[in-house]
Write a protein that holds these residues in place. Structure first.
Motif, short mmCIF file in Angstrom:
data_model
loop_
_atom_site.label_atom_id
_atom_site.label_comp_id
_atom_site.label_asym_id
_atom_site.label_seq_id
_atom_site.Cartn_x
_atom_site.Cartn_y
_atom_site.Cartn_z
N SER A 274 -8.58 13.04 46.29
CA SER A 274 -8.45 12.58 47.39
C SER A 274 -9.37 11.98 47.87
O SER A 274 -10.88 12.34 47.72
N LYS B 257 -12.92 13.23 45.54
CA LYS B 257 -12.25 12.67 44.70
C LYS B 257 -11.86 13.24 43.63
O LYS B 257 -10.92 13.99 42.81
N GLY C 92 0.07 11.25 46.49
CA GLY C 92 -2.11 10.40 46.01
C GLY C 92 -2.29 12.13 44.96
O GLY C 92 -1.77 12.02 44.19
N GLN D 162 -8.97 10.34 53.65
CA GLN D 162 -7.99 10.68 53.85
C GLN D 162 -7.28 12.23 53.75
O GLN D 162 -6.66 12.55 53.96
N TYR D 163 -8.90 13.14 53.16
CA TYR D 163 -8.42 14.01 53.81
C TYR D 163 -8.35 15.04 55.10
O TYR D 163 -7.24 15.12 55.55
#
Length: 351
Positions: free
Chosen positions: A328, A323, A120, A332-333
């Motif tokens: 991210s 982001k 990603g 997600q982080y």
């Protein structure tokens, strides 16, 4: 106590000569040739210049025929870094350049192998430990030295300093961290499942446009050219960031007020920051990013509240900025920074 401008702690000098001393060789002559008094090794708060540390690194490499301070069972013979840099500079973008550099280092090293992973919006330079190694990395110094070389090369290849989001180190926390924080990131964690340096994957797509003359100059200046690329703790940018950290974001001063605090006109401060490749807005963004990462590392889950505390109008603006910083989302982080997390969804292709 904050690091002095353009200097390196004597503790890293001690780390650099430790393997040589462990082999029964006297480091005194090497230190003297670098302009470092051997007696300084007994003074933990002493510091040396980047130039002195670079001379010591070069002299150690020549004496040991090892550009990696003897930290691996197999030597990184003199000329290895130059070969790696020449090869990487021929690539069209940073991603294949880093892949090639890390594959090369993997062939050199016996005890561990570095690799580039991308998933990603985030990327990492991971260091895999050899399960059959008898001479495992005894110190975090080995990891940081590898990252210093690779990250320094990457920054030169794209002509920009690549911000480091976080660093995980498999080894226990060393007694001294201050210079590592200055050189790399405040976001350091030790005793992790494996070692990795994380950054925004967008940097991997930047083109490489380096001439043969630029490569020659870079190699002639190495390793000092790599050492001085790291954050100067006495720069105007660093001083402003330190000041902002002590104030809630909602109370951060405008450019006129911050200029007055540092006893200069706004136009002068803008010019000085521009010379350092910064702006006041970028510094505020950097501090917000660091504050956000620290809170997320502590397990913060109320992203709306965090957005407000960081001075964002709403959670949507915070998500957008985060982001941009990391590639991210906050969630997600956090998932990636869990003990078993990592950029392991997809291994970047090496072909």
């Amino acid at each position: 106590m904050q690091s002095d401008k353009g200097t390196i702690s004597i503790r890293l000098v001690t780390e650099a000569v430790l393997e040589l001393q462990g082999r029964g060789q006297d480091s005194g002559p090497l230190l003297a040739r670098a302009g470092i008094a051997p007696a300084l090794l007994a003074k933990p708060y002493a510091r040396v210049t980047c130039e002195q540390y670079a001379r010591l690194w070069l002299d150690l490499a020549r004496q040991m025929d090892d550009e990696f301070f003897g930290l691996n069972a197999r030597r990184m013979k003199v000329g290895s870094f130059a070969f790696m840099a020449r090869t990487a500079s021929k690539e069209t973008s940073l991603e294949p350049a880093l892949h090639g550099a890390l594959r090369f280092l993997g062939l050199i090293f016996e005890d561990f192998s570095p690799r580039l992973l991308r998933a990603g919006g985030m990327a990492e330079i991971a260091i895999d430990q050899s399960p059959n190694s008898q001479a495992t990395r005894p110190r975090a110094f080995a990891d940081f030295t590898l990252w210093m070389m690779v990250h320094g090369l990457a920054c030169w290849l794209v002509g920009r300093r690549i911000p480091i989001i976080a660093i995980d180190v498999q080894r226990p926390q060393p007694d001294y961290l201050e210079d590592y924080r200055v050189m790399f990131s405040d976001n350091l964690r030790f005793g992790r499942p494996y070692s990795r340096l994380l950054f925004n994957a967008q940097w991997l797509d930047l083109p490489i446009r380096r001439s043969a003359d630029e490569l020659k100059q870079f190699l002639q200046a190495a390793p000092q050219g790599i050492l001085v690329r790291y954050r100067d703790p006495q720069s105007h940018a660093a001083r402003i960031k330190a000041y902002l950290r002590g104030i809630k974001p909602e109370r951060w001063p405008d450019i006129e007020a911050i200029s007055a605090h540092f006893f200069m006109a706004p136009s002068t401060l803008r010019r000085k920051l521009s010379q350092e490749g910064q702006s006041y807005q970028s510094l505020k963004d950097h501090v917000r990013r660091d504050l956000a990462l620290n809170r997320l590392n502590q397990g913060e889950v109320n992203f709306n509240e965090l957005a407000f505390e960081l001075g964002f109008a709403d959670a949507s603006a915070f998500y957008k900025a985060f982001k941009k910083w990391t590639g991210s989302t906050p969630g997600q982080y956090q998932a990636m920074m869990q003990p078993q997390g990592g950029v392991t969804v997809k291994t970047a292709q090496t072909g």
